[in-house]
Design a protein around this motif. Sequence first.
Motif, PDB file in Angstrom:
ATOM      1  N   SER A  68       0.831  -1.203   0.000  1.00 51.21           N
ATOM      2  CA  SER A  68       0.000   0.000   0.000  1.00 51.21           C
ATOM      3  C   SER A  68       0.866   1.254   0.000  1.00 51.21           C
ATOM      4  CB  SER A  68      -0.907   0.033   1.236  1.00 51.21           C
ATOM      5  OG  SER A  68      -1.804  -1.056   1.222  1.00 51.21           O
ATOM      6  N   ARG A  72       2.356  12.849  -2.294  1.00 50.11           N
ATOM      7  CA  ARG A  72       1.611  11.586  -2.248  1.00 50.11           C
ATOM      8  C   ARG A  72       0.120  11.832  -2.403  1.00 50.11           C
ATOM      9  NH1 ARG A  72       5.566  10.485   1.851  1.00 50.11           N
ATOM     10  NH2 ARG A  72       4.121  11.101   3.500  1.00 50.11           N
ATOM     11  N   SER A 114      -2.110   0.998  -4.618  1.00 53.55           N
ATOM     12  CA  SER A 114      -1.089   1.988  -4.957  1.00 53.55           C
ATOM     13  C   SER A 114      -1.438   2.745  -6.232  1.00 53.55           C
ATOM     14  CB  SER A 114       0.272   1.298  -5.126  1.00 53.55           C
ATOM     15  OG  SER A 114       1.243   2.224  -5.577  1.00 53.55           O
ATOM     16  N   GLY A 133       1.417   0.797  -9.582  1.00 52.07           N
ATOM     17  CA  GLY A 133       0.600  -0.081  -8.746  1.00 52.07           C
ATOM     18  C   GLY A 133       0.114  -1.289  -9.520  1.00 52.07           C
TER      19      GLY A 133
END
Length: 294
Positions: free
Chosen positions: A31, A285, A72, A110
Amino acid sequence: MTSFLKRFGAIWRALPFSGASKSLVTVIDLSGVIGDAGGPGRKGLSLKKLEKTLEAAFKPDNLSAVALAVNSPGGSPVQSRLIMNAIRRHATEKEVPVLAFVEDVGASGGYILALAGDEIYVDESSIVGSIGVISGGFGFHEAIRRIGVERRVYTAGENKSMLDPFQPEDPKDIERLEVILTDLHEQFKALVKERRGDKLADDSEMFSGAIWTGPAAAERGLVDGIAQLGDFLRERFGDDVKIKRIAVEGGSLLKKLLAGGEEASGLNASASLLDADELIAAGERRALWARYGL
């Protein structure tokens, strides 16, 4: 009657003299944003951070499978592939199947993490795809001109200052960047084709950088179906399957400070003020997650 036999079978297998052992599946939590983004406080998923976790997940001798819980929005293409390749190496050495389960997002890097799975499953509302490459930045040459600042740069090598944000864009720099982005995109496409093979549908938008929800991703062959980790593992390996989550070591300074209590008690008093570098990283992020509405 069927229910009774099922229950009796589960009890019998749990008895020490039954000669049967429960199936064991370890779960690795993947994650967050992928890659390191600067100083000590700006850490995301990386091979260095996950090495011990991967070793622990594949260590048991009686493994039925290793599951990946992927959530992700992407990040570093290098770290994405390093992690994926490490998982595949462990899986080959131990001859253990890997099952990937995408939660909210498995996009860009991801999705590369999810490709480590021999099978990939998603939720109906999962966001999957973004098979492309992006490079972004800002240009400040007009701003510094207005405030009377002169940019002075000295290099040995004519391309050393390529894409300097304090100088006007050079068409040759853009051409060089496009070559790099195209090369990375081709590598990404080749990896998807290698891992998904004949499962992929013939879709012109497959590698356009587009994203899809779970069912649409399944239609295109990017994933194998809709399923949730716990339910799927119990259905495949039995209700008495042992699911063991392997903790990822570490954690950011900001998270520890905000957590308080025991986690924060051991920190040096000088760390009581939030690090500006960590706050910037948190903003970066947040921007990556925001691309997918999260």
